[in-house]
Design a protein around this motif. Structure first.
Motif, PDB file in Angstrom:
ATOM      1  N   THR A 168      32.992  55.088  33.035  1.00 60.83           N
ATOM      2  CA  THR A 168      32.065  53.957  32.805  1.00 60.83           C
ATOM      3  C   THR A 168      32.845  52.724  32.352  1.00 60.83           C
ATOM      4  N   GLY A 169      32.576  51.618  33.026  1.00 62.59           N
ATOM      5  CA  GLY A 169      33.193  50.352  32.619  1.00 62.59           C
ATOM      6  C   GLY A 169      34.581  50.129  33.180  1.00 62.59           C
ATOM      7  N   ALA A 170      35.103  51.102  33.937  1.00 63.30           N
ATOM      8  CA  ALA A 170      36.470  50.929  34.467  1.00 63.30           C
ATOM      9  C   ALA A 170      36.535  49.710  35.394  1.00 63.30           C
ATOM     10  N   GLY A 171      35.493  49.543  36.217  1.00 65.53           N
ATOM     11  CA  GLY A 171      35.479  48.408  37.149  1.00 65.53           C
ATOM     12  C   GLY A 171      35.430  47.083  36.399  1.00 65.53           C
ATOM     13  N   ASP A 172      34.646  47.030  35.345  1.00 66.34           N
ATOM     14  CA  ASP A 172      34.525  45.795  34.550  1.00 66.34           C
ATOM     15  C   ASP A 172      35.822  45.531  33.787  1.00 66.34           C
ATOM     16  N   THR A 173      36.419  46.590  33.299  1.00 64.79           N
ATOM     17  CA  THR A 173      37.688  46.456  32.568  1.00 64.79           C
ATOM     18  C   THR A 173      38.774  45.943  33.504  1.00 64.79           C
ATOM     19  N   PHE A 174      38.751  46.456  34.726  1.00 64.38           N
ATOM     20  CA  PHE A 174      39.690  45.978  35.753  1.00 64.38           C
ATOM     21  C   PHE A 174      39.482  44.477  35.983  1.00 64.38           C
ATOM     22  N   ALA A 175      38.219  44.090  36.174  1.00 65.08           N
ATOM     23  CA  ALA A 175      37.904  42.669  36.437  1.00 65.08           C
ATOM     24  C   ALA A 175      38.317  41.794  35.250  1.00 65.08           C
ATOM     25  N   GLY A 176      38.073  42.281  34.033  1.00 66.09           N
ATOM     26  CA  GLY A 176      38.430  41.517  32.833  1.00 66.09           C
ATOM     27  C   GLY A 176      39.938  41.337  32.713  1.00 66.09           C
ATOM     28  N   GLY A 177      40.681  42.389  33.021  1.00 68.59           N
ATOM     29  CA  GLY A 177      42.142  42.306  32.965  1.00 68.59           C
ATOM     30  C   GLY A 177      42.660  41.347  34.021  1.00 68.59           C
ATOM     31  N   PHE A 178      42.057  41.405  35.208  1.00 71.14           N
ATOM     32  CA  PHE A 178      42.472  40.535  36.321  1.00 71.14           C
ATOM     33  C   PHE A 178      42.261  39.063  35.971  1.00 71.14           C
ATOM     34  N   ILE A 179      41.025  38.717  35.612  1.00 72.27           N
ATOM     35  CA  ILE A 179      40.728  37.289  35.363  1.00 72.27           C
ATOM     36  C   ILE A 179      41.392  36.825  34.066  1.00 72.27           C
ATOM     37  N   GLY A 180      41.489  37.720  33.081  1.00 68.21           N
ATOM     38  CA  GLY A 180      42.137  37.363  31.817  1.00 68.21           C
ATOM     39  C   GLY A 180      43.603  37.026  32.038  1.00 68.21           C
ATOM     40  N   TYR A 181      44.253  37.806  32.878  1.00 69.38           N
ATOM     41  CA  TYR A 181      45.671  37.555  33.178  1.00 69.38           C
ATOM     42  C   TYR A 181      45.827  36.217  33.906  1.00 69.38           C
ATOM     43  N   LEU A 182      44.946  35.969  34.879  1.00 70.82           N
ATOM     44  CA  LEU A 182      45.029  34.698  35.618  1.00 70.82           C
ATOM     45  C   LEU A 182      44.797  33.514  34.689  1.00 70.82           C
ATOM     46  N   ALA A 183      43.799  33.654  33.807  1.00 69.94           N
ATOM     47  CA  ALA A 183      43.480  32.547  32.897  1.00 69.94           C
ATOM     48  C   ALA A 183      44.636  32.303  31.922  1.00 69.94           C
ATOM     49  N   ALA A 184      45.227  33.375  31.438  1.00 67.56           N
ATOM     50  CA  ALA A 184      46.312  33.225  30.452  1.00 67.56           C
ATOM     51  C   ALA A 184      47.552  32.599  31.080  1.00 67.56           C
ATOM     52  N   THR A 185      47.808  32.930  32.347  1.00 65.11           N
ATOM     53  CA  THR A 185      49.014  32.414  33.003  1.00 65.11           C
ATOM     54  C   THR A 185      48.714  31.129  33.774  1.00 65.11           C
ATOM     55  N   ASP A 186      47.431  30.842  33.971  1.00 62.42           N
ATOM     56  CA  ASP A 186      46.965  29.653  34.690  1.00 62.42           C
ATOM     57  C   ASP A 186      47.703  29.469  36.019  1.00 62.42           C
ATOM     58  N   ASP A 187      47.689  30.526  36.802  1.00 61.42           N
ATOM     59  CA  ASP A 187      48.382  30.497  38.093  1.00 61.42           C
ATOM     60  C   ASP A 187      47.545  31.356  39.051  1.00 61.42           C
ATOM     61  N   ILE A 188      46.989  30.701  40.091  1.00 62.77           N
ATOM     62  CA  ILE A 188      46.112  31.457  40.994  1.00 62.77           C
ATOM     63  C   ILE A 188      46.776  31.671  42.365  1.00 62.77           C
TER      64      ILE A 188
END
Ligand code: AMP
Length: 309
Positions: free
Chosen positions: A233-253
């Protein structure tokens, strides 16, 4: 950079072959926010709970840098409740109960202090609500990602298509990609879905990893082979959070950075499944995450010399 997260903050009751829980804290928004908070320090959440939701969990979110001004607490009402039972393969599950409660008439109010967010993650919610959030932002975020599910394809396909036309990244699983596109082969499905709007598509394949389609490029990220999956449960959301969080932190798309972001998301998801609910996400440290990312690097890294004739 800042991240605006929208998604359910909920109670879940889960049954797996390993055991069952009473009501515990869950919700797509909760998993996304907790996961992203490992990378992004300026996060804001838009959601709704009832009076019955524990203050303790809200305090945990605050302590991780998640602003709660846009989290409505409805007096005298009950928090969204979902209950599911996993089959022995731990991939498929039956939904036993969905009590919408406060989500039934959710009006996603965006506080003034949230305006100007750089990245937006729309967790799985009614597509009309997801669209409302985009429309209520005065400036378009640098990147908008969204999740959705079969349920909305069954009952709100037109709405879903309108929302899809507005987003940059769609994150769904293989079964959902097939339903949305009407194509079985995932490469064909990706072509059809990307013509609907999202220029970038991530197709999750559970224990078989995830595919990233971006421009002309395709990248495949494995899932970490785990001895035991305790609760998906929540693995998909955790994946999405890690993905977008990493992009936001590095500000590189860029495509190259999206590859790294997918590995970051996969690493966090691999922790999520180790215990019930959000429990494991609350225990891990930055060092744990770095070590796990390193495991992913080793998993796929090999040297090869071309064998000639
Ligand atoms: P996942 O395992 O990634 O599909 O996400 C599971 C989470 O989604 C659970 O914590 C549930 O509370 C939440 N959830 C399940 N159904 C819905 C729904 N219809 N709307 C919003 N959130 C949901």
């Amino acid at each position: 950079m800042s991240l605006l997260t929208v998604g359910s903050v909920a109670f879940d009751a889960i049954e797996t072959p390993f055991g069952k829980t009473d009501k515990i804290v869950g919700g797509a928004g909760t998993f996304i926010a907790l996961s992203a908070s490992n990378f992004v320090k300026d996060q804001r959440i838009v959601s709704v709970v009832g009076e019955d939701f524990p203050q303790e969990t809200l305090d945990v979110l605050s302590s991780k840098g998640v602003a709660l001004d846009g989290l409505q607490i409805k007096k005298g009402e009950k928090t969204f409740f979902w209950s599911g039972r996993y089959h022995n393969d731990m991939n498929s599950r039956d939904t036993l109960v969905t009590e919408l409660n406060v989500l039934e008439n959710f009006d996603p109010i965006i506080p003034e202090s949230y305006q100007g967010a750089d990245y937006l993650m729309l967790g799985n919610l009614a597509p009309a609500v997801q669209r409302q959030v985009i429309e209520r932002l005065h400036t378009r975020p640098k990147l908008i990602a969204m999740d959705t599910m079969n349920f909305w394809m069954d009952i709100a396909m037109d709405d879903l298509k309108q929302t899809l036309a507005l987003v940059d990244v769609l994150i769904i699983n293989d079964e959902e990609a097939r339903q949305l596109s009407g194509e079985y082969a995932l490469v064909k499905a990706a072509k059809v879905i990307r013509a609907m709007g999202p220029k970038t598509l991530i197709i999750k394949k559970g224990e078989h990893g995830a595919l990233l389609f971006h421009g002309e490029n395709i990248f495949f990220a494995p899932a970490l082979p785990l001895e035991e999956v305790f609760d998906p449960t929540g693995a998909g959301d955790t994946f999405a959070g890690g993905f977008i969080g990493y992009l936001a932190a590095t500000d590189d798309i860029s495509f190259d950075n999206m590859k790294r972001a997918i590995i970051a998301g996969s690493a966090l998801a691999s922790f999520c499944v180790e215990k019930f609910g959000t429990q494991r996400l609350l225990e891990i440290s930055r060092a744990d995450i770095d070590a796990r990312i390193e495991e992913f690097v080793h998993l796929t890294n090999f040297e090869m010399t071309t064998v000639i004739g």
